[in-house]
Design a protein around this motif. Structure first.
Motif, mmCIF file in Angstrom:
data_model
loop_
_atom_site.group_PDB
_atom_site.id
_atom_site.type_symbol
_atom_site.label_atom_id
_atom_site.label_comp_id
_atom_site.label_asym_id
_atom_site.label_seq_id
_atom_site.Cartn_x
_atom_site.Cartn_y
_atom_site.Cartn_z
ATOM 1 N N LYS A 191 149.025 130.674 97.519
ATOM 2 C CA LYS A 191 148.815 129.236 97.557
ATOM 3 C C LYS A 191 147.484 128.868 98.216
ATOM 4 O O LYS A 191 146.866 127.874 97.834
ATOM 5 C CB LYS A 191 149.962 128.551 98.300
ATOM 6 C CG LYS A 191 151.320 128.706 97.629
ATOM 7 C CD LYS A 191 152.391 127.979 98.420
ATOM 8 C CE LYS A 191 153.748 128.097 97.741
ATOM 9 N NZ LYS A 191 154.811 127.379 98.496
ATOM 10 N N LYS A 192 147.080 129.660 99.211
ATOM 11 C CA LYS A 192 145.851 129.375 99.929
ATOM 12 C C LYS A 192 144.910 130.569 99.822
ATOM 13 O O LYS A 192 145.251 131.668 100.248
ATOM 14 C CB LYS A 192 146.140 129.057 101.400
ATOM 15 C CG LYS A 192 147.002 127.813 101.587
ATOM 16 C CD LYS A 192 147.238 127.526 103.065
ATOM 17 C CE LYS A 192 148.072 126.272 103.245
ATOM 18 N NZ LYS A 192 148.311 125.952 104.673
ATOM 19 N N THR A 204 142.550 137.266 88.595
ATOM 20 C CA THR A 204 143.794 137.457 89.348
ATOM 21 C C THR A 204 144.316 136.143 89.923
ATOM 22 O O THR A 204 145.448 136.086 90.408
ATOM 23 C CB THR A 204 143.565 138.450 90.510
ATOM 24 O OG1 THR A 204 142.585 137.922 91.414
ATOM 25 C CG2 THR A 204 143.088 139.793 89.983
ATOM 26 N N CYS A 205 143.508 135.063 89.861
ATOM 27 C CA CYS A 205 143.932 133.765 90.416
ATOM 28 C C CYS A 205 144.599 132.887 89.362
ATOM 29 O O CYS A 205 144.508 131.660 89.412
ATOM 30 C CB CYS A 205 142.729 133.035 90.994
ATOM 31 S SG CYS A 205 141.819 133.943 92.252
ATOM 32 N N SER A 206 145.246 133.486 88.406
ATOM 33 C CA SER A 206 145.819 132.728 87.295
ATOM 34 C C SER A 206 147.315 132.502 87.442
ATOM 35 O O SER A 206 147.990 132.181 86.471
ATOM 36 C CB SER A 206 145.545 133.469 85.972
ATOM 37 O OG SER A 206 146.097 134.789 86.011
ATOM 38 N N GLY A 207 147.840 132.667 88.653
ATOM 39 C CA GLY A 207 149.279 132.544 88.842
ATOM 40 C C GLY A 207 149.793 131.119 88.831
ATOM 41 O O GLY A 207 150.996 130.885 88.663
ATOM 42 N N GLY A 208 148.899 130.132 89.031
ATOM 43 C CA GLY A 208 149.314 128.741 88.984
ATOM 44 C C GLY A 208 149.868 128.200 90.279
ATOM 45 O O GLY A 208 150.360 127.073 90.315
ATOM 46 N N SER A 209 149.792 128.977 91.379
ATOM 47 C CA SER A 209 150.375 128.544 92.648
ATOM 48 C C SER A 209 149.349 127.970 93.620
ATOM 49 O O SER A 209 149.724 127.411 94.649
ATOM 50 C CB SER A 209 151.096 129.718 93.322
ATOM 51 O OG SER A 209 152.145 130.212 92.508
ATOM 52 N N LEU A 210 148.063 128.111 93.333
ATOM 53 C CA LEU A 210 147.023 127.709 94.282
ATOM 54 C C LEU A 210 147.104 126.214 94.629
ATOM 55 O O LEU A 210 147.155 125.361 93.746
ATOM 56 C CB LEU A 210 145.636 128.001 93.716
ATOM 57 C CG LEU A 210 145.017 129.368 93.974
ATOM 58 C CD1 LEU A 210 143.617 129.428 93.381
ATOM 59 C CD2 LEU A 210 144.967 129.701 95.457
ATOM 60 N N THR A 211 147.093 125.925 95.933
ATOM 61 C CA THR A 211 146.981 124.549 96.410
ATOM 62 C C THR A 211 145.708 124.343 97.230
ATOM 63 O O THR A 211 145.277 123.210 97.422
ATOM 64 C CB THR A 211 148.194 124.167 97.286
ATOM 65 O OG1 THR A 211 148.259 125.046 98.422
ATOM 66 C CG2 THR A 211 149.485 124.273 96.490
ATOM 67 N N LYS A 237 148.030 122.505 90.623
ATOM 68 C CA LYS A 237 148.596 122.041 91.889
ATOM 69 C C LYS A 237 147.558 121.967 93.008
ATOM 70 O O LYS A 237 147.901 121.629 94.151
ATOM 71 C CB LYS A 237 149.724 122.969 92.336
ATOM 72 C CG LYS A 237 150.885 123.053 91.367
ATOM 73 C CD LYS A 237 151.948 124.036 91.868
ATOM 74 C CE LYS A 237 153.093 124.164 90.893
ATOM 75 N NZ LYS A 237 154.108 125.144 91.358
ATOM 76 N N LEU A 238 146.305 122.251 92.711
ATOM 77 C CA LEU A 238 145.268 122.258 93.741
ATOM 78 C C LEU A 238 145.202 120.915 94.465
ATOM 79 O O LEU A 238 145.131 119.850 93.846
ATOM 80 C CB LEU A 238 143.908 122.573 93.125
ATOM 81 C CG LEU A 238 143.537 124.049 92.991
ATOM 82 C CD1 LEU A 238 142.287 124.216 92.151
ATOM 83 C CD2 LEU A 238 143.365 124.704 94.353
ATOM 84 N N GLU A 239 145.193 121.004 95.809
ATOM 85 C CA GLU A 239 145.096 119.815 96.657
ATOM 86 C C GLU A 239 143.796 119.786 97.457
ATOM 87 O O GLU A 239 143.367 118.717 97.894
ATOM 88 C CB GLU A 239 146.285 119.761 97.627
ATOM 89 C CG GLU A 239 147.637 119.708 96.942
ATOM 90 C CD GLU A 239 148.774 119.773 97.933
ATOM 91 O OE1 GLU A 239 148.495 119.844 99.151
ATOM 92 O OE2 GLU A 239 149.945 119.743 97.510
ATOM 93 N N TYR A 240 143.187 120.961 97.663
ATOM 94 C CA TYR A 240 141.977 121.037 98.487
ATOM 95 C C TYR A 240 141.029 122.063 97.870
ATOM 96 O O TYR A 240 141.422 123.199 97.578
ATOM 97 C CB TYR A 240 142.328 121.446 99.915
ATOM 98 C CG TYR A 240 141.140 121.519 100.852
ATOM 99 C CD1 TYR A 240 140.716 120.399 101.554
ATOM 100 C CD2 TYR A 240 140.425 122.702 101.026
ATOM 101 C CE1 TYR A 240 139.626 120.445 102.407
ATOM 102 C CE2 TYR A 240 139.333 122.766 101.866
ATOM 103 C CZ TYR A 240 138.941 121.633 102.564
ATOM 104 O OH TYR A 240 137.848 121.698 103.395
ATOM 105 N N ILE A 241 139.774 121.667 97.666
ATOM 106 C CA ILE A 241 138.733 122.572 97.154
ATOM 107 C C ILE A 241 137.495 122.437 98.034
ATOM 108 O O ILE A 241 137.032 121.329 98.305
ATOM 109 C CB ILE A 241 138.359 122.244 95.695
ATOM 110 C CG1 ILE A 241 139.557 122.453 94.768
ATOM 111 C CG2 ILE A 241 137.196 123.116 95.236
ATOM 112 C CD1 ILE A 241 139.265 122.063 93.325
#
Length: 521
Positions: A191-192, A204-211, A237-241
């Motif tokens: 997620k982070k 590898t960051c294609s799981g869809g869980s990143l926030t 679902k990204l909340e912070y970039i």
């Protein structure tokens, strides 16, 4: 466990304290803390040993790993509670191999947080020791000094990190030290993700869980705009970039075409610190909700120097009208190196992060750029009802630019300005409004209309520079502004002064003849 401590005030009469030779300290086993239930003591131990709650004095390599051991060395009861509480040992500092091995054993089957603190002695725990417990690892938070140690750490853990939810790898060096590449398995549940001078296989960051996504210090050949957009597409679902110090080739997009647009409906905060071409590439294809906080810092680039035309496209405002037209974004602040959009109700010259919805700054653009081009390159000035100008901002700017700028502020109601700029302001606010077609550096077509600039201006607030009194010269500028606008039948309703003027009673009386209310703060 949710804890609440209620403190009751009691009034006690002071009594003299007398000590006798017969006074003995209370045995620890009879102290009140021993009456607390084991569950509460365990909660206290866990809170006290949390690095997030420790003062800076104890956030050092000497104290952090051994704090949890301290609870087991006070008395038999505390030792029993500590050893029977696996969660107290789930934080594994791999900079201290002997303690790390003991903590791995005491943690039982609990999930693990693997750390290497700043200023640590490096990664010392043997990879094989950690590999036996890799399936329980949910978090990596590592500051590393030796790149080889970091590569070796993950080399044998690739197939055993299915439970990982947080990955933070930070180089304890400068941002120009180069990038380390780490092979990782698919980060399905992460997620982070925070990487400083570290690159990974981005697919590898294609799981869809990143926030949360934080990337810093990546070289052009290790990250492309297309790869970033692939992450955006897979992470709704990204909340912070936060993207800082990232050097990418401006022509790195697939077949020279922009990536397909990406929607980020849950994004709360977007931070970009990079050259203009990278900022443009990122903002040109993402869809943001109107309440997203955007912070842009424009830096120089040797790869593709930015022209003014490119800089003018760095914000999403012209492509997303709903963003700038949001009802809360009615206050504009301009400083010598930045432009900010403030939320409704923000205090004058507030530095609270929550009060800023959008900011654009540059480390090398001239202040005149921000003032002269705000209405033509970023947004339409007529949208804003409050304008806030930083001190010494307009003093070096030609009066023609100031008048042209204010001519666009047709709906401006409140002006906040530093008193150092009162002379230029009094001239500008006393000028007729130029015709709409008048632009450029030369003839603005002034004198053809009777209406003044900022026809809806009703309130002026002066301050920001300290609490010494106004001089008569400064107050005279305010009176001149009020008089001219009163004679033009668009009088000011309120003038606020940050301190009480001294020795200027006649001028204050004159000011009150032209202004309905004068406030001395």
């Amino acid at each position: 466990m949710s804890l609440r401590l209620e403190l009751h005030d009691t009034t006690m009469e002071a009594q003299p304290l007398t000590l006798s030779q017969d006074t003995e300290p209370t045995p620890f086993n009879e102290s009140p803390i021993q009456n607390l239930p084991p569950e509460l003591l365990e909660e206290i131990f866990d809170l006290c040993a949390s690095s997030d709650l420790l003062p800076d004095l104890f956030r050092t390599e000497r104290w952090l790993p051994s704090l949890r051991l301290a609870f087991s060395q006070v008395c038999c009861n505390w030792r029993s509670i500590s050893l029977s509480s696996p969660r107290l040992w789930r934080r594994i500092d791999i900079s201290f191999p002997r303690l790390a091995k003991e903590f791995l054993t005491r943690s039982g089957t609990r999930s693990l947080q693997v750390v290497a603190e700043p200023l640590s002695r490096g990664i010392k725990l043997c990879d094989e020791d950690l590999k036996l417990h890799a399936g329980r690892i949910t978090s990596f938070d590592i500051y590393f000094l030796d790149r080889g140690e970091l590569v070796d750490l993950f080399k044998d853990l690739q197939s055993d990190l299915a439970g990982l939810t947080t990955l933070s790898l930070k180089d304890d060096d400068t941002i120009y030290a180069g990038t380390t590449f780490i092979h990782l398995p698919p980060l399905v549940h992460v997620k982070k993700l925070e990487l400083h001078n570290v690159s990974i296989p981005w697919h590898t960051c294609s799981g869809g869980s990143l926030t949360s996504l934080i990337l810093r210090g990546l070289e052009p050949d290790l990250l492309t705009v297309s790869q970033l957009y692939d992450i955006f597409h897979c992470s709704p679902k990204l909340e912070y970039i936060e993207l800082k110090h990232i050097w990418t080739d401006p022509f790195s997009r697939v077949d020279g075409q922009p990536p397909s647009p990406a929607s980020l409906p849950h994004l709360h905060k977007l931070t970009l610190q990079a050259p203009g071409h990278f900022i443009y590439d990122i903002l040109s294809g993402i869809s943001l909700p109107p309440d997203t906080r955007i912070e842009i810092t424009h830096t120089r680039s040797d790869i593709a120097p930015d022209s003014n035309d490119k800089i003018s496209s760095l914000t999403p405002l012209t492509r997303s009208p709903s963003y700038v037209l949001h009802s809360e974004l009615t206050t504009l602040r301009i400083g010598d190196d930045m432009i900010r959009l403030l939320t409704e109700g923000a205090q004058p010259w507030s530095e609270e992060p929550a009060d800023t919805r959008f900011s654009f700054s540059s480390d090398y653009l001239h202040p005149q750029f921000f003032f002269h081009t705000a209405h033509t390159m970023f947004f339409h000035l007529s949208h804003f009802r409050t304008l806030e100008l930083g001190k010494h901002l307009i003093s070096p700017i030609p009066s023609g630019y100031i008048v042209e700028f204010l001519a666009y502020a047709t709906n401006l109601e409140t002006l906040r300005i530093a008193r150092t700029d009162l002379h230029q302001l009094s001239e500008a606010l006393s000028q007729p409004r130029p015709p709409p077609a008048a632009v450029g550096d030369g003839d603005l077509g002034m004198g053809t209309q009777s209406r003044l600039v900022c026809p809806n201006l009703r309130r002026i607030l002066l301050g920001y520079e300290g609490r010494w009194p106004f001089s008569e010269i400064l107050l005279r500028h305010i009176v001149d502004i009020a008089r001219v606008r009163h004679e033009a039948s668009i009088p000011l309703a309120v003038v606020e002064l940050n301190v009480k003027p001294k020795g200027t009673m006649k001028l204050m009386e004159e000011l009150r003849r032209y202004v309905a209310r004068v406030v001395e703060l």
